[in-house]
Design an enzyme around this catalytic site. Sequence first.
Site, PDB file in Angstrom:
ATOM      1  N   ASP A  29      39.494  93.471  46.666  1.00  0.00           N
ATOM      2  CA  ASP A  29      40.210  92.984  47.839  1.00  0.00           C
ATOM      3  C   ASP A  29      40.966  91.714  47.456  1.00  0.00           C
ATOM      4  O   ASP A  29      40.968  91.310  46.293  1.00  0.00           O
ATOM      5  CB  ASP A  29      39.247  92.729  49.009  1.00  0.00           C
ATOM      6  CG  ASP A  29      38.108  91.763  48.645  1.00  0.00           C
ATOM      7  OD1 ASP A  29      38.271  90.970  47.688  1.00  0.00           O
ATOM      8  OD2 ASP A  29      37.053  91.810  49.307  1.00  0.00           O
TER       9      ASP A  29
ATOM     10  N   ARG B 177      38.821  95.299  32.814  1.00  0.00           N
ATOM     11  CA  ARG B 177      39.050  94.251  31.820  1.00  0.00           C
ATOM     12  C   ARG B 177      39.365  94.852  30.449  1.00  0.00           C
ATOM     13  O   ARG B 177      40.153  94.304  29.680  1.00  0.00           O
ATOM     14  CB  ARG B 177      37.810  93.358  31.728  1.00  0.00           C
ATOM     15  CG  ARG B 177      38.012  92.144  30.834  1.00  0.00           C
ATOM     16  CD  ARG B 177      36.763  91.279  30.754  1.00  0.00           C
ATOM     17  NE  ARG B 177      36.989  90.131  29.877  1.00  0.00           N
ATOM     18  CZ  ARG B 177      36.065  89.566  29.119  1.00  0.00           C
ATOM     19  NH1 ARG B 177      34.843  90.069  29.103  1.00  0.00           N
ATOM     20  NH2 ARG B 177      36.346  88.529  28.364  1.00  0.00           N
TER      21      ARG B 177
ATOM     22  N   SER C  31      43.435 100.114  20.320  1.00  0.00           N
ATOM     23  CA  SER C  31      42.981  99.453  19.086  1.00  0.00           C
ATOM     24  C   SER C  31      41.686  98.676  19.283  1.00  0.00           C
ATOM     25  O   SER C  31      40.905  98.510  18.338  1.00  0.00           O
ATOM     26  CB  SER C  31      44.073  98.519  18.543  1.00  0.00           C
ATOM     27  OG  SER C  31      44.495  97.594  19.520  1.00  0.00           O
TER      28      SER C  31
ATOM     29  N   HIS D 211      42.498  93.749  27.853  1.00  0.00           N
ATOM     30  CA  HIS D 211      42.300  93.227  26.503  1.00  0.00           C
ATOM     31  C   HIS D 211      42.876  94.161  25.439  1.00  0.00           C
ATOM     32  O   HIS D 211      43.281  93.704  24.374  1.00  0.00           O
ATOM     33  CB  HIS D 211      40.809  92.967  26.258  1.00  0.00           C
ATOM     34  CG  HIS D 211      40.329  91.711  26.913  1.00  0.00           C
ATOM     35  ND1 HIS D 211      40.078  90.548  26.222  1.00  0.00           N
ATOM     36  CD2 HIS D 211      40.083  91.425  28.214  1.00  0.00           C
ATOM     37  CE1 HIS D 211      39.697  89.605  27.057  1.00  0.00           C
ATOM     38  NE2 HIS D 211      39.683  90.111  28.284  1.00  0.00           N
ATOM     39  N   ASP D 212      42.920  95.450  25.726  1.00  0.00           N
ATOM     40  CA  ASP D 212      43.552  96.375  24.792  1.00  0.00           C
ATOM     41  C   ASP D 212      45.053  96.135  24.736  1.00  0.00           C
ATOM     42  O   ASP D 212      45.641  96.029  23.661  1.00  0.00           O
ATOM     43  CB  ASP D 212      43.264  97.818  25.212  1.00  0.00           C
ATOM     44  CG  ASP D 212      43.891  98.829  24.263  1.00  0.00           C
ATOM     45  OD1 ASP D 212      43.876  98.576  23.039  1.00  0.00           O
ATOM     46  OD2 ASP D 212      44.378  99.871  24.726  1.00  0.00           O
TER      47      ASP D 212
ATOM     48  N   GLY E  58      49.542  96.088  21.729  1.00  0.00           N
ATOM     49  CA  GLY E  58      50.000  96.974  22.788  1.00  0.00           C
ATOM     50  C   GLY E  58      48.882  97.890  23.269  1.00  0.00           C
ATOM     51  O   GLY E  58      47.764  97.867  22.754  1.00  0.00           O
TER      52      GLY E  58
ATOM     53  N   ASN F 205      37.826  88.192  23.029  1.00  0.00           N
ATOM     54  CA  ASN F 205      37.294  89.456  23.538  1.00  0.00           C
ATOM     55  C   ASN F 205      35.787  89.396  23.774  1.00  0.00           C
ATOM     56  O   ASN F 205      35.146  90.434  23.962  1.00  0.00           O
ATOM     57  CB  ASN F 205      37.607  90.599  22.564  1.00  0.00           C
ATOM     58  CG  ASN F 205      39.068  91.006  22.615  1.00  0.00           C
ATOM     59  OD1 ASN F 205      39.713  90.889  23.653  1.00  0.00           O
ATOM     60  ND2 ASN F 205      39.603  91.468  21.497  1.00  0.00           N
TER      61      ASN F 205
ATOM     62  N   HIS G  19      39.688  89.751  38.629  1.00  0.00           N
ATOM     63  CA  HIS G  19      38.567  88.868  38.950  1.00  0.00           C
ATOM     64  C   HIS G  19      38.060  89.027  40.383  1.00  0.00           C
ATOM     65  O   HIS G  19      37.146  88.305  40.792  1.00  0.00           O
ATOM     66  CB  HIS G  19      38.957  87.410  38.682  1.00  0.00           C
ATOM     67  CG  HIS G  19      39.286  87.154  37.249  1.00  0.00           C
ATOM     68  ND1 HIS G  19      40.059  86.080  36.833  1.00  0.00           N
ATOM     69  CD2 HIS G  19      38.944  87.843  36.125  1.00  0.00           C
ATOM     70  CE1 HIS G  19      40.192  86.137  35.513  1.00  0.00           C
ATOM     71  NE2 HIS G  19      39.529  87.186  35.068  1.00  0.00           N
TER      72      HIS G  19
ATOM     73  N   ASP H 257      47.209 100.647  22.903  1.00  0.00           N
ATOM     74  CA  ASP H 257      47.065 101.709  21.900  1.00  0.00           C
ATOM     75  C   ASP H 257      45.620 102.014  21.530  1.00  0.00           C
ATOM     76  O   ASP H 257      45.356 102.693  20.536  1.00  0.00           O
ATOM     77  CB  ASP H 257      47.845 101.351  20.634  1.00  0.00           C
ATOM     78  CG  ASP H 257      47.261 100.144  19.896  1.00  0.00           C
ATOM     79  OD1 ASP H 257      46.385  99.450  20.469  1.00  0.00           O
ATOM     80  OD2 ASP H 257      47.677  99.900  18.753  1.00  0.00           O
TER      81      ASP H 257
ATOM     82  N   VAL I 252      46.814  93.038  22.770  1.00  0.00           N
ATOM     83  CA  VAL I 252      46.805  92.972  21.302  1.00  0.00           C
ATOM     84  C   VAL I 252      47.286  94.317  20.760  1.00  0.00           C
ATOM     85  O   VAL I 252      46.691  95.351  21.072  1.00  0.00           O
ATOM     86  CB  VAL I 252      45.396  92.664  20.756  1.00  0.00           C
ATOM     87  CG1 VAL I 252      45.444  92.521  19.232  1.00  0.00           C
ATOM     88  CG2 VAL I 252      44.832  91.397  21.386  1.00  0.00           C
TER      89      VAL I 252
END
Length: 336
Positions: free
Chosen positions: A260, A77, A91, A81-82, A87, A108, A206, A89, A85
């Site tokens: 799976d 995850r 951040s 999430h990186d 790209g 986040n 998930h 990088d 936002v």
Amino acid sequence: MSRRIREDISISLFGPKMITVALFLVLLYFLDQLGYSEAQLKFGFYSETCPSAESIVRDVVQHAVTNDPGKAAVLLRLQFHDCFVEGCDGSILIKHDGNDDERFAAGNAGVAGFDVIDEAKSELERLCPGIVSCADIVALAARDAIAEAKGPFYEVPTGRRDGRIANVGHATNLPDVQDSINTLKSKFREKGLSDQDLVLLSAGAHTIGTTACFFVIQRLDAQDPTINPEFFQILRSKCPQGGDVNVRIPLDWDSQFVFDDQILQNIKNGRGVILSDSVLYQDNSMKKIIDSYLETNQSSKANFAADFVKAMVKMGAIGVKIGVEGEIRRLCSATN
């Protein structure tokens, strides 16, 4: 045309000044092409500068997931999430004083795994100081976490550089569990991701891990009719009205620690835990994509694991900083 005029034209076109300009333009072209080819992400980017980089990250991830199997989903995850936002990088790793960093955005909430990235970075700085970016560590850790959850192991193109900006205001348009299918499609398309990528990345993320009752309670209180009636009772027993919204429940009820395609069957059968998973099967085009991975005829069944890998590599290239862009942080939580 007279001979004298032709000679004048020839001198003006092929004189020393024009030849110099032409050579300069050719040189610029080849330099540009060289810079382009060298600046792309590539497999084995650290093979000469830090040969043990990938194995170091893998060892740290293996240790973390062995101690806490839930870490696999957390690290997967984290990359998602990186990348959504600024790209891919790194951040999301930056932490200044106060709560105005990207990691504190509402979208986040619950993102973690920073300790694993920091541990890998510390070891890499000890052996290869200033070489391996935090952004690449995030991508490699996600890959290794998937493998630890019995998912596919795949090659990760590396060479990302770290961003210097982490602003909570830049993280206001992350995909949300309450988004409609059209909103989800739009948010993914803005990042260059297809509807198939939406299915693959949602299901892949998930098929392992948990969520909090906080993200489920709203659809339970509204008695969402898309939830299988028997499964509704199971969810309600775990997340009762007025109960503790921080209670954790599996996203893939039948195999929360194993990567799976069971999550796709769950979604089809009305056993999707969060709304953003359930709405995938309420759209005809998305339904066809999901059904292609659930074919009983093996010869026509799409390969979920293989396609998920392609989607991960594609996502991992969103807005990357390469070449001389960004920096290689010494600490993942702080810019240089």
